[in-house]
Enzyme design. Sequence first.
Site, PDB file in Angstrom:
ATOM      1  N   HIS A  16     -43.276  25.389  84.041  1.00 15.83           N
ATOM      2  CA  HIS A  16     -41.879  25.819  83.496  1.00 15.83           C
ATOM      3  C   HIS A  16     -40.744  24.912  83.653  1.00 15.83           C
ATOM      4  CE1 HIS A  16     -39.236  29.589  82.865  1.00 15.83           C
ATOM      5  NE2 HIS A  16     -38.622  28.411  82.837  1.00 15.83           N
ATOM      6  N   HIS A  18     -37.202  22.940  81.525  1.00 12.50           N
ATOM      7  CA  HIS A  18     -36.077  23.088  80.348  1.00 12.50           C
ATOM      8  C   HIS A  18     -35.859  21.453  80.282  1.00 12.50           C
ATOM      9  CE1 HIS A  18     -35.154  27.145  80.294  1.00 12.50           C
ATOM     10  NE2 HIS A  18     -35.457  27.196  81.760  1.00 12.50           N
ATOM     11  N   LEU A  19     -36.001  20.962  79.015  1.00 16.82           N
ATOM     12  CA  LEU A  19     -35.826  19.388  78.771  1.00 16.82           C
ATOM     13  C   LEU A  19     -34.671  19.350  78.038  1.00 16.82           C
ATOM     14  CD1 LEU A  19     -39.558  18.026  78.201  1.00 16.82           C
ATOM     15  CD2 LEU A  19     -37.949  17.647  79.880  1.00 16.82           C
ATOM     16  N   ARG A  20     -33.928  20.424  77.417  1.00 17.52           N
ATOM     17  CA  ARG A  20     -33.010  20.211  76.578  1.00 17.52           C
ATOM     18  C   ARG A  20     -33.209  19.330  75.478  1.00 17.52           C
ATOM     19  NH1 ARG A  20     -31.549  24.699  79.311  1.00 17.52           N
ATOM     20  NH2 ARG A  20     -30.328  24.101  81.017  1.00 17.52           N
ATOM     21  N   ASN A  44     -35.648  27.465  74.691  1.00 13.76           N
ATOM     22  CA  ASN A  44     -34.030  27.959  74.520  1.00 13.76           C
ATOM     23  C   ASN A  44     -33.104  26.903  74.177  1.00 13.76           C
ATOM     24  OD1 ASN A  44     -34.292  26.918  77.089  1.00 13.76           O
ATOM     25  ND2 ASN A  44     -32.775  28.434  77.940  1.00 13.76           N
ATOM     26  N   LYS A 102     -42.420  32.413  74.521  1.00 17.88           N
ATOM     27  CA  LYS A 102     -41.460  32.864  75.806  1.00 17.88           C
ATOM     28  C   LYS A 102     -40.726  34.143  75.403  1.00 17.88           C
ATOM     29  CE  LYS A 102     -38.976  32.576  79.464  1.00 17.88           C
ATOM     30  NZ  LYS A 102     -38.235  31.551  80.227  1.00 17.88           N
ATOM     31  N   HIS A 139     -39.264  36.183  80.875  1.00 17.69           N
ATOM     32  CA  HIS A 139     -38.187  36.207  81.761  1.00 17.69           C
ATOM     33  C   HIS A 139     -37.978  37.695  82.388  1.00 17.69           C
ATOM     34  CE1 HIS A 139     -34.216  34.606  83.370  1.00 17.69           C
ATOM     35  NE2 HIS A 139     -33.926  35.836  83.384  1.00 17.69           N
ATOM     36  N   HIS A 177     -40.715  32.360  87.127  1.00 16.22           N
ATOM     37  CA  HIS A 177     -39.975  32.108  88.367  1.00 16.22           C
ATOM     38  C   HIS A 177     -39.697  33.438  89.112  1.00 16.22           C
ATOM     39  CE1 HIS A 177     -36.931  33.568  84.893  1.00 16.22           C
ATOM     40  NE2 HIS A 177     -37.123  32.541  84.451  1.00 16.22           N
ATOM     41  N   ASP A 250     -38.611  25.593  86.772  1.00 18.01           N
ATOM     42  CA  ASP A 250     -37.472  26.000  85.958  1.00 18.01           C
ATOM     43  C   ASP A 250     -36.270  25.101  86.293  1.00 18.01           C
ATOM     44  OD1 ASP A 250     -36.073  27.853  84.385  1.00 18.01           O
ATOM     45  OD2 ASP A 250     -35.570  28.994  86.039  1.00 18.01           O
TER      46      ASP A 250
END
Length: 346
Positions: A16, A18-20, A44, A102, A139, A177, A250
């Site tokens: 899990h 987030h790499l942007r 996201n 997701k 989520h 998470h 996360d």
Amino acid sequence: MSMSEKISLVRPDDWHLHLRDGDVLADILPHTAARFGRAIVMPNLKPPVTTVEQARDYRQRILDALPARSDFEPLMTLYLTDNTTPEEIRKARRSGFIHAVKYYPAGATTNSDSGVTDIQAVHAVLESMAEEGLPLLVHGEITDPAVDVFDREAVFIERVLLPLLARIPALKIVFEHITTADAVDLVRQTPERLGATITPQHLMMNRNAIFQGGINPHHYCLPVLKREEHRQALVSAATSGDPRFFLGTDSAPHPRTAKESACGCAGMYSAHAAIEFYAQVFDEAGALDRLEGFASFHGADFYGLPRNTDRISLMREAWKVPEILRFGKQELVPLGAGEVLSWRLL
Ligand code: DOR
Ligand code: ZN
């Protein structure tokens, strides 16, 4: 109690992350790629990654930003919306590079505006995911404003997750998470198609950390940190050897200015020291021998992917986390900024 001075483990994966996007990729990817073989990449972005074509392009931008000679593999996901079609799900499975979908309840967290407004309304899509063997990543927080923010995960289990598990028995689900003893109990009581990721921050801190020495925006993420008894339940789940609990950081970077503001964004950046944080938690629990299962085996097994074959090593050696990291043209305050950690990546 372990007296090991060095740990060697099969290279872990981050289930899990987030790499942007854009210029920050090249600053943060090396942290993940130095430690992990693969990562499940959250969709996201603005706008969200809702189609196979968008995921293909995003994956290429990630590969292009990787350090030379890295063989890190981004495992892509689609962002479920009210308009996702079963056809897109079949296309995703056929793509070979999309590994999950997701589910953000609309409005639950950062960039979740396009999320699902009513899980019942996407029933056909979830059925097609069950048929295709594509897991749903959840989520798990209810968005009802009448529910206390600290209770949103527990209420989500009752109102959404239990009915969903009953309605589509063949759907594989990862409860992302997890932050409560309630979630730990649910996973333990459900057959093997339900897994859960656990972050370093929810293993290391309880909700007092948000208010320690004044309000601390760097300790704010969603789901929010919980009481000490919940933290202890998470440590016991992660270190139990139960294959349904696995590593998912996360890690969710925001520029310093977006965190240190009158309305600080949710998310902690942990990729710079992710496996080191987990090692410290497992060491303090006297369970270093269980770290490899949690970090390197359980997630791959749940997703039906091969385990990694190369290895990483950590040494017991004090080192200080930098106060600030680069984040494109901005600054990033990492988790544990300025603190001394006890395990160093070799
Ligand atoms: O704290 C969080 N940050 N929780 C999420 O669910 C999203 C993430 C982000 O993207 O910043
Ligand atoms: Zn996340």
